[in-house]
Design a protein around this motif. Structure first.
Motif, PDB file in Angstrom:
ATOM      1  N   THR A 668      18.226  -2.190 -26.593  1.00 21.96           N
ATOM      2  CA  THR A 668      17.296  -1.400 -26.674  1.00 21.96           C
ATOM      3  C   THR A 668      16.807  -1.704 -27.836  1.00 21.96           C
ATOM      4  OG1 THR A 668      18.230   0.214 -28.191  1.00 21.96           O
ATOM      5  CG2 THR A 668      19.020   0.690 -26.030  1.00 21.96           C
ATOM      6  N   VAL A 706      15.432  -1.496 -22.603  1.00 21.81           N
ATOM      7  CA  VAL A 706      15.445  -0.519 -22.072  1.00 21.81           C
ATOM      8  C   VAL A 706      14.703   0.141 -23.548  1.00 21.81           C
ATOM      9  CG1 VAL A 706      16.473   1.614 -22.278  1.00 21.81           C
ATOM     10  CG2 VAL A 706      17.341  -0.069 -20.987  1.00 21.81           C
ATOM     11  N   ILE A 717      13.142   0.690 -18.257  1.00 19.57           N
ATOM     12  CA  ILE A 717      14.120  -1.296 -18.590  1.00 19.57           C
ATOM     13  C   ILE A 717      12.730  -1.533 -17.973  1.00 19.57           C
ATOM     14  CG2 ILE A 717      14.585  -0.774 -16.082  1.00 19.57           C
ATOM     15  CD1 ILE A 717      17.352  -2.241 -17.417  1.00 19.57           C
ATOM     16  N   LEU A 734      14.121   3.760 -15.955  1.00 20.22           N
ATOM     17  CA  LEU A 734      15.717   3.505 -16.074  1.00 20.22           C
ATOM     18  C   LEU A 734      16.677   4.350 -14.875  1.00 20.22           C
ATOM     19  CD1 LEU A 734      18.061   1.993 -17.239  1.00 20.22           C
ATOM     20  CD2 LEU A 734      18.007   4.229 -18.829  1.00 20.22           C
TER      21      LEU A 734
END
Length: 739
Positions: A668, A706, A717, A734
């Motif tokens: 992330t 992400v 994503i 996502l």
């Protein structure tokens, strides 16, 4: 000689920058255990190489021998350092390149002879002689939160200095000063201090506590024994220490603590108990040593400045009915790592506070923020103990940097961002169009307030009305400044001065009798290089620093390219984790998709993207389980990548997720704001993505990066080709990929 960590090198470079600024006061804020002495000693050594008519005065507080400790450290770190104490000064006076360590108390107390007339030249006359010898003084105030007194200010004024560096973990709020703040996260990453402070582990809300001494010390002693066993299992010969802090002027609690320890056969007589009070010291000699005998030490509210005991691991803070001032210095005593490294074991890489003092607990949380959390030991679900991946780590083999690769990388950066090519005359025009100043003179700008600004720093003052003055190149004066700037830039990127100096000459200087080389950007004369670097210091600094994170067409990003610098091992989901969480959050929901029983939605520390991703996975039907990876340590999943200068680095993907029976690796990052602008501050994201993509392809996995799109309030994503443009085809919702 110790080699400074990356964060220390940055602080050194920042100090060098600050010395050129217009602020007299420079504040170095760096937590206990971060190596302030290393930062300052290496900084002084670097500064004295550039400005050799300088004398540093290092002032220390306290009644101890902190100035002697600091002098010894500089003698250890800097070979051939010209260090002195007050006694040396009174004998030989001040000389160029001296670093003089002086205790405030020595100059403050009435009985000192340093400021009295006598047979020897007194202290003030030594200062006057230094001025006559054209020496200038720079002041460092160590533990400055204790030295900011009227008498202290008088002493500083003796030296007529234009720069005062105040170093402290808890500096006062100076407004008209240059602040240099060392991020605590970087000190943790360098393994110098413990990762987190655990508050009241095993203390249950609602427990009836009749005797706080028995209740808290019992838990502390149990923790000490677990730590001792764990150190032994890791081959570390460390005897962890309990620090028991009592309120000032409370002999009743002192007597109770001593009697409790005696009941456990921990006494002064058998050497297992120590005490350090203003009027009483027992068993304190050598207590800082890793294997020292005492298992506990009793102290009062105020701790002597300079008392460092890296094996101190547990703090028990007892309270009475009086309100006392919170001292962050106290917490700092248990945060150092005893051997200057992490053990990749949550039990050993954490420190522990036990107290019934709620005000003290709240002050700790306010001071340390995400570094002070509640904790619980969580266990891996039985069904997931067979999950196995491949973990990469940087091999211990030392590799020399390829100077040609670094040269080509910096050249490629200029080609990409400034459109330079083989036509050096055109390159001059293109660089000038991008704010580079190419001149035979060294330029300085003068504001309406007659403030002088170096040409290389002019971008910081672009809104001010300015005129400029310029001077012809002086190889002595400007050569010294050139050395300083090149040294500063090389510090920031971990290169050697000699390498970067040679690279600048290859890029920008004409070689007599030879054609321009393939990486030639300009054809300057040797002396003109001084003006070019001085006039463009900020632009060059940014170019060299940013080039390290560029991808570049010629660089090797294939998975196997790093095989010589990488070691591999099997990775299993850790059987147990020390789970930290924020007990003050409104929601304390158990996340059932976590691989650990009892994992809460209030897990901390977590970024906004991480919290949103965990929440999404909990609601996604296709997600079977989620593992939150650690951010450093051999027990966590890591992947090796290289920066553009050939230095091997590791990163730790944030999550391992099982989606419909397939393993996904997810990293992330900071999101995109409502206008589509990137909020990702990691310049190495493209390189990390490339090596993550190679990793998941090699092992037949899935995954990607992400990020949150704040315009649509959706997680997106990127899986195939990295882009910093959320509107590009590289990014998908996502929920369309993991439903």
């Amino acid at each position: 000689m110790s080699i400074p960590a990356d964060f220390q090198l940055k602080a050194i470079a920042d100090l060098m920058d600050a010395m050129k600024g217009d602020k007299r006061e420079i504040i170095l804020k760096s937590c206990t255990g971060s190596g302030k002495t290393i930062i300052l000693t290496f900084f002084m050594d670097e500064y004295l190489k550039c400005f050799d008519k300088t004398v540093f005065i290092w002032l220390t507080p306290g009644k101890g021998d902190l100035e002697v400790q600091s002098k010894r450290k500089m003698d250890k770190y800097i070979h051939g350092a010209q260090t002195k104490t007050l006694v040396d000064i009174m004998t030989t006076g001040f000389e160029a390149n001296d670093v003089c360590f002086i205790n405030w108390e020595t100059l403050n107390k009435k009985s000192n002879n340093a400021l009295k007339d006598g047979e020897r030249t007194n202290f003030l006359e030594h200062i006057e002689k230094a001025f006559n010898d054209d020496l200038s003084f720079k002041i460092i105030v160590d533990e400055s939160h204790e030295g900011d007194t009227i008498k202290g200010k008088e002493i500083i004024e003796y030296f007529q200095t234009d720069k005062i560096i105040r170093a402290s973990a808890t500096p006062k709020n100076y407004t008209d000063a240059t602040w240099i703040i060392v991020p605590e996260a970087e000190v943790i990453a360098a393994e110098l201090i413990k990762k987190v402070l655990i508050i009241n582990e095993g203390v249950k809300q609602g427990d009836e506590v009749v005797d706080q001494i028995d209740y808290l010390l019992t838990k502390a002693l149990e923790k000490q024994r677990k730590l001792y066993s764990s150190f032994a299992s890791h081959g570390a010969n460390v005897n962890p220490l309990i620090v028991v802090q009592l309120p000032n002027k409370n002999d009743v609690l002192l007597d109770g603590v001593e009697r409790w320890f005696a009941s456990k056969e921990i006494t002064y007589e058998n050497g297992l108990l120590a005490v350090r009070l203003a009027e009483r010291h027992e068993n304190t000699a050598g207590i800082e040593e890793p294997t020292a005998k005492p298992v506990a030490i009793i102290i009062k509210q105020a701790i002597a400045t300079g008392w460092d005991c890296p094996r101190a691991h547990i703090l028990v803070k007892l309270r009475d009915h009086m309100s006392e001032t919170f001292e962050i210095q106290t917490i700092g005593r248990i945060r150092r790592m005893p051997e200057g490294k992490h053990y990749d074991e949550p039990l050993l890489d954490s420190c522990y506070l036990y107290t019934m003092d709620e005000k003290f607990t709240e002050s700790v949380k306010m001071s340390l923020g995400k570094g002070a959390l509640e904790a619980a030991n969580l266990h891996l679900k039985e069904s997931l103990k067979s999950v196995k991946l491949v973990c990469e780590q940087v091999s211990g083999i030392a590799f020399s940097r390829d100077q040609r690769q670094i040269l080509q990388t910096i050249y490629a950066y200029f080609k990409k961002h400034y459109n330079i090519d083989t036509r050096t005359i055109e390159n001059k025009k293109r660089l000038e169009a991008n704010d580079f100043l190419i001149s035979n003179y060294v330029r300085q700008y003068v504001t309406e307030e007659n403030k002088i600004i170096a040409a290389g720093d002019r971008s910081s003052y672009k809104d001010l009305k300015m005129t400029y003055i310029q001077a012809p190149i002086n190889t002595t004066i400007h050569g010294r400044e050139y050395h300083h700037i090149v040294g500063e830039i090389s510090l920031r990127v971990g290169l050697k001065y000699e390498d970067l100096n040679a690279i600048f000459r290859r890029l920008f200087v004409r070689t007599a009798g030879k054609k321009p080389n393939i990486n030639q950007i300009l054809l300057l004369e040797n002396r003109e290089l001084y003006a070019f670097v001085l006039n463009n210091r900020e632009l060059l600094k940014n170019a060299v620093r940013n080039a390290a994170s560029e991808l570049g067409d010629q660089l090797h990003l294939e998975f196997n390219a790093l095989s010589d610098k990488t070691t591999k091992k099997d990775f299993w989901l850790p059987r147990e984790c020390l789970f930290t969480y924020d007990a003050t959050e409104k929601s304390q929901r158990v996340l059932l998709k976590s691989v650990y029983e009892g994992y809460l939605s209030s897990a901390a520390p977590r970024s906004s993207s991480e919290k949103k991703f965990e929440k999404y996975c909990e609601s996604a039907a296709s997600v079977q389980w989620v593992y939150k990876n650690g951010d450093k340590g051999a027990e966590y999943l890591s992947i090796v990548y290289e920066d553009a200068y050939g230095k091997a680095r590791v990163f730790f993907p944030d999550y391992v997720v099982c989606v419909n029976g397939e393993i996904w690796i997810i990293e992330t990052k900071g999101g995109f704001d409502k206008y589509g602008n990137s909020e990702d501050i990691d310049k190495f994201s493209p390189r990390k993505f490339a090596v993550l993509k190679a990793y998941i392809d090699k092992y037949n996995l899935k995954g990607g990066f992400v990020r949150e799109d704040k315009k649509s309030d959706e997680l997106c994503i990127c899986m195939e080709e990295y882009s910093d443009d959320v509107s590009s085809a590289s990014w998908s919702l996502l929920r369309d990929i993991i439903s």
